[in-house]
Design a protein around this motif. Structure first.
Motif: not given
Length: 105
Positions: A82-101
């Motif tokens: 899984l490739l992740i990127c840490f974001v500074e805003n809670k509302y930016d969090a979420g899946w970009r590639e849903k097939e890896k959920m």
């Protein structure tokens, strides 16, 4: 009652423990710098109650027994599930590639 077994309630799947050994991990992750290269955008929350089920809101546990998933931070993206990127805003969090959920269920 049947609905409960088919559709479970919140599963605190985002309570995470970071281990030092790749073989102890459920998932191997790699942190990318660019959010557009990530499968999941992650926001670190301050307490476990804010770690919502599989929405990219992660709480890092001090003890692996409190965590739902154990991760290992890979040194390169080719070793990662899984490739992740840490974001500074809670509302930016979420899946970009849903097939890896499924990796965090």
């Amino acid at each position: 009652f049947v609905l409960v077994s088919i559709f479970p309630g919140p599963v605190n799947a985002q309570k995470i423990f970071s281990c030092n050994n790749r073989y102890d991990a459920d998932i191997k992750v790699y942190v990318v710098e660019n959010r557009y290269d990530a499968d999941l955008l992650v926001y670190k929350v301050a307490n476990g109650y804010d770690a919502e089920a599989n929405k990219g809101l992660w709480y890092f546990c001090q003890n692996k027994y409190d965590a739902k998933k154990i991760i290992w931070f890979a040194e390169n993206k080719y070793d990662a599930d899984l490739l992740i990127c840490f974001v500074e805003n809670k509302y930016d969090a979420g899946w970009r590639e849903k097939e890896k959920m499924h990796l965090l269920y």
